[in-house]
Write a protein that holds these residues in place. Structure first.
Motif, PDB file in Angstrom:
ATOM      1  N   ARG A   1      13.402   7.492 -54.119  1.00 35.10           N
ATOM      2  CA  ARG A   1      14.656   7.181 -54.622  1.00 35.10           C
ATOM      3  C   ARG A   1      14.661   6.171 -56.026  1.00 35.10           C
ATOM      4  O   ARG A   1      15.605   6.140 -56.699  1.00 35.10           O
ATOM      5  CB  ARG A   1      15.371   6.408 -53.676  1.00 35.10           C
ATOM      6  CG  ARG A   1      15.714   7.081 -52.342  1.00 35.10           C
ATOM      7  CD  ARG A   1      16.493   6.593 -51.127  1.00 35.10           C
ATOM      8  NE  ARG A   1      16.682   7.499 -50.228  1.00 35.10           N
ATOM      9  CZ  ARG A   1      17.136   6.966 -49.112  1.00 35.10           C
ATOM     10  NH1 ARG A   1      17.146   5.700 -48.827  1.00 35.10           N
ATOM     11  NH2 ARG A   1      17.355   7.758 -48.054  1.00 35.10           N
ATOM     12  N   THR A   2      13.556   5.283 -56.215  1.00 33.12           N
ATOM     13  CA  THR A   2      13.758   4.466 -57.296  1.00 33.12           C
ATOM     14  C   THR A   2      12.376   4.638 -58.184  1.00 33.12           C
ATOM     15  O   THR A   2      12.518   4.041 -59.146  1.00 33.12           O
ATOM     16  CB  THR A   2      13.632   3.040 -56.674  1.00 33.12           C
ATOM     17  OG1 THR A   2      12.177   2.835 -56.006  1.00 33.12           O
ATOM     18  CG2 THR A   2      14.774   2.974 -55.655  1.00 33.12           C
ATOM     19  N   GLY A   3      11.169   5.344 -58.127  1.00 38.78           N
ATOM     20  CA  GLY A   3      10.240   5.394 -58.836  1.00 38.78           C
ATOM     21  C   GLY A   3       9.276   4.486 -58.665  1.00 38.78           C
ATOM     22  O   GLY A   3       8.108   4.101 -59.142  1.00 38.78           O
ATOM     23  N   CYS A   4       9.439   3.476 -57.431  1.00 40.17           N
ATOM     24  CA  CYS A   4       8.395   2.373 -57.316  1.00 40.17           C
ATOM     25  C   CYS A   4       8.236   2.490 -55.586  1.00 40.17           C
ATOM     26  O   CYS A   4       9.158   2.648 -55.029  1.00 40.17           O
ATOM     27  CB  CYS A   4       8.727   1.253 -57.957  1.00 40.17           C
ATOM     28  SG  CYS A   4       9.883   0.189 -57.183  1.00 40.17           S
ATOM     29  N   TYR A   5       7.110   1.766 -55.117  1.00 37.91           N
ATOM     30  CA  TYR A   5       6.808   1.960 -53.978  1.00 37.91           C
ATOM     31  C   TYR A   5       7.231   0.810 -52.842  1.00 37.91           C
ATOM     32  O   TYR A   5       7.304   0.465 -51.764  1.00 37.91           O
ATOM     33  CB  TYR A   5       5.357   2.062 -53.553  1.00 37.91           C
ATOM     34  CG  TYR A   5       4.946   3.342 -53.809  1.00 37.91           C
ATOM     35  CD1 TYR A   5       5.110   4.473 -52.660  1.00 37.91           C
ATOM     36  CD2 TYR A   5       4.113   3.539 -55.094  1.00 37.91           C
ATOM     37  CE1 TYR A   5       4.403   5.439 -53.063  1.00 37.91           C
ATOM     38  CE2 TYR A   5       3.679   4.956 -54.977  1.00 37.91           C
ATOM     39  CZ  TYR A   5       3.744   5.830 -54.397  1.00 37.91           C
ATOM     40  OH  TYR A   5       3.462   7.276 -54.672  1.00 37.91           O
ATOM     41  N   GLY A   6       7.968  -0.114 -53.760  1.00 42.65           N
ATOM     42  CA  GLY A   6       8.612  -1.341 -52.727  1.00 42.65           C
ATOM     43  C   GLY A   6       9.358  -2.234 -53.826  1.00 42.65           C
ATOM     44  O   GLY A   6       8.946  -2.873 -54.577  1.00 42.65           O
ATOM     45  N   VAL A   7      10.587  -2.213 -53.640  1.00 46.42           N
ATOM     46  CA  VAL A   7      11.648  -3.008 -54.353  1.00 46.42           C
ATOM     47  C   VAL A   7      11.371  -4.682 -54.450  1.00 46.42           C
ATOM     48  O   VAL A   7      11.438  -5.205 -55.395  1.00 46.42           O
ATOM     49  CB  VAL A   7      13.036  -2.620 -54.465  1.00 46.42           C
ATOM     50  CG1 VAL A   7      13.972  -3.319 -55.210  1.00 46.42           C
ATOM     51  CG2 VAL A   7      13.122  -0.843 -55.221  1.00 46.42           C
ATOM     52  N   ALA A   8      11.667  -4.758 -53.050  1.00 41.41           N
ATOM     53  CA  ALA A   8      11.789  -6.141 -52.852  1.00 41.41           C
ATOM     54  C   ALA A   8      10.353  -6.999 -53.164  1.00 41.41           C
ATOM     55  O   ALA A   8      10.524  -8.191 -53.955  1.00 41.41           O
ATOM     56  CB  ALA A   8      11.928  -6.450 -51.352  1.00 41.41           C
ATOM     57  N   GLU A   9       9.371  -6.486 -52.716  1.00 44.36           N
ATOM     58  CA  GLU A   9       8.140  -7.418 -52.951  1.00 44.36           C
ATOM     59  C   GLU A   9       7.857  -7.260 -54.634  1.00 44.36           C
ATOM     60  O   GLU A   9       7.441  -8.258 -55.221  1.00 44.36           O
ATOM     61  CB  GLU A   9       6.916  -6.800 -52.297  1.00 44.36           C
ATOM     62  CG  GLU A   9       7.047  -6.937 -50.895  1.00 44.36           C
ATOM     63  CD  GLU A   9       5.776  -6.473 -50.070  1.00 44.36           C
ATOM     64  OE1 GLU A   9       5.529  -6.990 -48.939  1.00 44.36           O
ATOM     65  OE2 GLU A   9       4.825  -5.695 -50.420  1.00 44.36           O
ATOM     66  N   SER A  10       7.967  -6.148 -55.280  1.00 40.64           N
ATOM     67  CA  SER A  10       7.491  -5.937 -56.672  1.00 40.64           C
ATOM     68  C   SER A  10       8.504  -6.777 -57.613  1.00 40.64           C
ATOM     69  O   SER A  10       8.091  -7.436 -58.384  1.00 40.64           O
ATOM     70  CB  SER A  10       7.204  -4.549 -57.201  1.00 40.64           C
ATOM     71  OG  SER A  10       8.259  -3.664 -56.513  1.00 40.64           O
ATOM     72  N   ALA A  11       9.815  -6.773 -57.382  1.00 42.42           N
ATOM     73  CA  ALA A  11      10.884  -7.455 -57.917  1.00 42.42           C
ATOM     74  C   ALA A  11      10.510  -9.073 -57.716  1.00 42.42           C
ATOM     75  O   ALA A  11      10.745  -9.860 -58.623  1.00 42.42           O
ATOM     76  CB  ALA A  11      12.229  -7.330 -57.515  1.00 42.42           C
ATOM     77  N   ALA A  12      10.114  -9.697 -56.690  1.00 49.03           N
ATOM     78  CA  ALA A  12       9.772 -10.855 -56.336  1.00 49.03           C
ATOM     79  C   ALA A  12       8.597 -11.328 -57.055  1.00 49.03           C
ATOM     80  O   ALA A  12       8.646 -12.340 -57.996  1.00 49.03           O
ATOM     81  CB  ALA A  12       9.656 -11.104 -54.898  1.00 49.03           C
ATOM     82  N   LEU A  13       7.548 -10.541 -57.160  1.00 48.39           N
ATOM     83  CA  LEU A  13       6.457 -11.010 -57.948  1.00 48.39           C
ATOM     84  C   LEU A  13       6.580 -10.905 -59.504  1.00 48.39           C
ATOM     85  O   LEU A  13       6.270 -11.859 -60.086  1.00 48.39           O
ATOM     86  CB  LEU A  13       5.288  -9.859 -57.837  1.00 48.39           C
ATOM     87  CG  LEU A  13       4.509  -9.977 -56.292  1.00 48.39           C
ATOM     88  CD1 LEU A  13       3.852  -8.893 -56.058  1.00 48.39           C
ATOM     89  CD2 LEU A  13       3.781 -11.148 -56.283  1.00 48.39           C
ATOM     90  N   ALA A  14       7.381  -9.948 -59.971  1.00 47.07           N
ATOM     91  CA  ALA A  14       7.680  -9.588 -61.363  1.00 47.07           C
ATOM     92  C   ALA A  14       8.521 -10.946 -61.914  1.00 47.07           C
ATOM     93  O   ALA A  14       8.088 -11.565 -62.921  1.00 47.07           O
ATOM     94  CB  ALA A  14       8.550  -8.503 -61.551  1.00 47.07           C
TER      95      ALA A  14
END
Length: 137
Positions: A94-107
């Motif tokens: 759906r998004t092109g990344c494997y995990g929105v919540a974790e990767s957005a928090a890290l970024a």
């Protein structure tokens, strides 16, 4: 000698299905912070994927909490793939990344603190939403 550094910077990454109500997001946030004994005041910002830029529940949550809400592209979030605790094939489709919540928090944590960040609360799922919390490593 006292440590005069500011309080820790914690950021919350959020993912949600279309139309997810703010009440669901808030319940997930409150539940996760309580379980990990983190004060809401320690959270400095919220993050998600740019595909959710027009998601009313996310915007309402940021407004309720008076916190900035920043968005990242799937390309930016893909850089964090190796550090995720969970890889969601559905999220990827759906998004092109494997995990929105974790990767957005890290970024966002790394952008704010200008240093490596780590997940302090790995992916939590509740109803139509996911949440993760990151801070200084």
């Amino acid at each position: 000698m006292t440590d005069d550094r500011a309080a820790p910077t914690f950021v919350v990454g959020l993912g949600c299905q279309r139309g997810c109500p703010v009440s669901t997001l808030r319940a997930l946030l409150d539940q996760a912070l309580q379980a990990h004994r983190i004060e809401l005041e320690a959270v400095k910002a919220l993050a998600s994927i740019d595909l959710k830029r027009d998601e009313p529940g996310l915007q309402e949550l940021a407004s309720q909490l008076a916190l900035p809400l920043l968005y990242f592209s799937s390309d930016e979030l893909a850089n964090y793939q190796q550090r995720l605790s969970h890889h969601s094939q559905i999220a990827y489709e759906r998004t092109g990344c494997y995990g929105v919540a974790e990767s957005a928090a890290l970024a966002l944590a790394e952008q704010l603190i200008q240093a490596p960040a780590k997940l302090l609360i790995s992916r939590q799922k509740y109803a139509q939403a996911t949440l993760a919390l990151a801070g200084a490593a």
